[in-house]
Design an enzyme around this catalytic site. Sequence first.
Site, mmCIF file in Angstrom:
data_model
loop_
_atom_site.group_PDB
_atom_site.id
_atom_site.type_symbol
_atom_site.label_atom_id
_atom_site.label_comp_id
_atom_site.label_asym_id
_atom_site.label_seq_id
_atom_site.Cartn_x
_atom_site.Cartn_y
_atom_site.Cartn_z
ATOM 1 N N CYS A 188 22.843 -15.038 1.587
ATOM 2 C CA CYS A 188 24.086 -15.723 1.957
ATOM 3 C C CYS A 188 24.425 -16.840 0.981
ATOM 4 C CB CYS A 188 23.976 -16.277 3.375
ATOM 5 S SG CYS A 188 23.882 -14.964 4.606
ATOM 6 N N ASN A 190 26.848 -9.548 -1.276
ATOM 7 C CA ASN A 190 25.663 -9.630 -0.418
ATOM 8 C C ASN A 190 26.063 -9.318 1.010
ATOM 9 O OD1 ASN A 190 22.914 -10.545 0.480
ATOM 10 N ND2 ASN A 190 24.182 -12.024 1.579
ATOM 11 N N GLU A 191 25.631 -8.212 1.509
ATOM 12 C CA GLU A 191 25.888 -7.766 2.884
ATOM 13 C C GLU A 191 27.274 -8.199 3.395
ATOM 14 O OE1 GLU A 191 23.607 -10.800 5.893
ATOM 15 O OE2 GLU A 191 22.301 -9.333 4.980
ATOM 16 N N GLU A 209 15.540 -16.652 -2.378
ATOM 17 C CA GLU A 209 16.760 -17.362 -1.988
ATOM 18 C C GLU A 209 16.388 -18.800 -1.690
ATOM 19 O OE1 GLU A 209 18.856 -15.918 1.522
ATOM 20 O OE2 GLU A 209 20.588 -17.136 0.955
HETATM 21 O O1 AHR Z 1 17.107 -13.636 4.170
HETATM 22 C C1 AHR Z 1 17.864 -14.524 4.932
HETATM 23 C C2 AHR Z 1 19.310 -14.087 5.049
HETATM 24 O O2 AHR Z 1 19.406 -12.893 5.744
HETATM 25 C C3 AHR Z 1 20.022 -13.810 3.757
HETATM 26 O O3 AHR Z 1 20.543 -14.940 3.171
HETATM 27 C C4 AHR Z 1 21.125 -12.886 4.157
HETATM 28 O O4 AHR Z 1 21.504 -12.021 3.125
HETATM 29 C C5 AHR Z 1 20.582 -12.186 5.377
HETATM 30 O O5 AHR Z 1 21.469 -12.228 6.415
#
Ligand code: AHR
Length: 661
Positions: free
Chosen positions: A255, A385-386, A44
């Site tokens: 995120c 994503n989550e 990321e």
């Molecule tokens: O890995 C850091 C963050 O943690 C990611 O962006 C998110 O998916 C999680 O909350």
Amino acid sequence: MNRLNKNIAKVMIASLFLTFATLNAQTAKKGKKISSDLFGLFFEDINYSADGGLYAELVQNRSFEYTPTEQKGWNPYSFWEYTTTGYSFGRISVETNSPIHPNNPHYMFLDVEHIGKEAKFTGVSGVGLKNTGFAGIVVKVNEKYNFSMFVRQLSKEPISFNISLQTPKGKVIAEAKLTTNSTDWKKYTASLLASESEENANLVILATSEGKLALDVVSLFPEKTFKNRPNGLRADLAQLLADMKPSFIRFPGGCLAHGDGLGNMYRWKNTIGPNEVRKEQRNIWGYNQTAGLGYFEYFQFCEDIGAKPLPVLPAAVSCQNSGNTWSIGGTGQRVLPLNEMNEYIQEVLDLIEWANGPVTSTWGAKRAAAGHPASFNLQYVGIGNEDKITPEFEERFKMIFDAVKAKHPEIVVIGTVGPSPDGEDFTKGWKFAKELKVPIVDEHYYTSPEWFISNQHRYDTYNRNSTEVYLGEYASWGNKMRNAIAEAAYMTSLERNGDVVRLASYAPLFAKKDYTQWKTDMIFFDNTKVSLTPNYYVQKMFSANQGDYYFGNVISKDEKDANLAASCVQDSKSGDIILKIVNFGKEIKLFKINLEIFGNIPSQAEQTLLVGSEDAENTLEKPNTVVPNISVVKIKKAFDYSAPAMSLTIFRLSTSKGVKK
Ligand code: AHR
């Protein structure tokens, strides 16, 4: 030995090893089949992982697109300085009239009013700009740097330029000259050869003749990127990932994928094509993303290191913490209006066509035009994503999922079950995924080392005939040995449960010193150095030693001691047998190994041992406090192993070495 005999001997040795490998491959079938994709990476753009990190671009704010929405005080002039030499003068301004592309709206206007010709000045007279890079530009002696810029000549006469790399004191250490020849936007390139090394160089662009011009997308790359790819990756950082031999890479977030509000969602189409047409935007982690490391580069990198690409697309909803609503319970989820869903679903389908479609298809043709006619063999696609599991999320996820399933049944869709190992979103997400028969869901958890030790049986009871697991983000809080070894113990449980846990990746991956938003990370770096955490070594030891068959009865230990963990896998392709032994305790502990099931085994194995005191860690200043030690040891069918306190040991019994030679 004459040549013929030598050849006969070679063939005999090869066939002996081949038989050995084949026998072992047959033995593998006696084990439990587990995922062959288990350990991969999650990348990321957080902590300056991409721009200023893995992406090798050395110019910061190359397209004059920085804005105060990214950081207070940032604007199109950030990281640029107006420069005049030799009593010259002029003026600059940021303009938006007739840009290179609507995606790239700002450019620098330069009016060179006067070039000084005073006899007393012996240097290069000019008017221009200096870029300070990402806290300096690293230049290595005798290495080449590829410079490029777009210029639109606004006056009649051609404009000449002097391009240089300079030390902070202004000493020129690389230089080139360019002259414009077009009144349209045109790319000009030059190669700069460094006469000395400098870790804090500046790039100076001086117009040395009078006139007016527009300047944009000013770029400087080391010629030596990973695999020498243009628009490529920082070779040392990319190599660290390649060395891990990951099965897959998930990207671009996190995120970052679902974004801070709808306008900030990561839209893959904005990240392909030439850099000048890509759309920069605010990075959710508080800086700018050029998208120079975009979908093409991600897919290319995956292919370059033999990892499967795993793109994650937003589920048409933004991060529930949008607008910093984290502290009030994550009430910030924004959702795409339903009348925009058809277009959005098409965007998802287009990605699959772009990655896998024939060159005759609309999107396959774009991949081919970028230099990759062959398919990227996309297999996995993450949706969401989550995310907070709201009715709005469910409605949109289902629309996307159904469309992908209908048009591309070959694609394995990965759903999402919230940010925690349990709780409301986790429960709702799992229920929803099972009802929909989503093939895999993405679990995330960041927690204490103790949690990892006491939850090693988490997946033992998961249903084997239902949705599978991608443990897409996990880490214990910290980068000390005890964190890494707790993760190692847990990873043996992932192997044991590799028939329901299909994929797993530690997070986050990279963190740049002084630019870190997330405390616990796998690899720390600055512009010149890297520090590999014990967590990196654990991840590498597991991912470079994966198997696809699991054997539960090979290693015995004190089952009541939760600090002890072990696993045995075999890689059916090579026949190699791999033992992983973990001791999270404070004393040496005995493990008993019995390899009888494998029949003939080699008489020696490669042993990799990672051991250290529980608080040991590596830093940029002291990067080698904890490093794995590799040796070759004699091995018997049955042997005892005393695992040191706070350690991970891997034995690799190579049954195929001879065949490869
Ligand atoms: O890995 C850091 C963050 O943690 C990611 O962006 C998110 O998916 C999680 O909350």
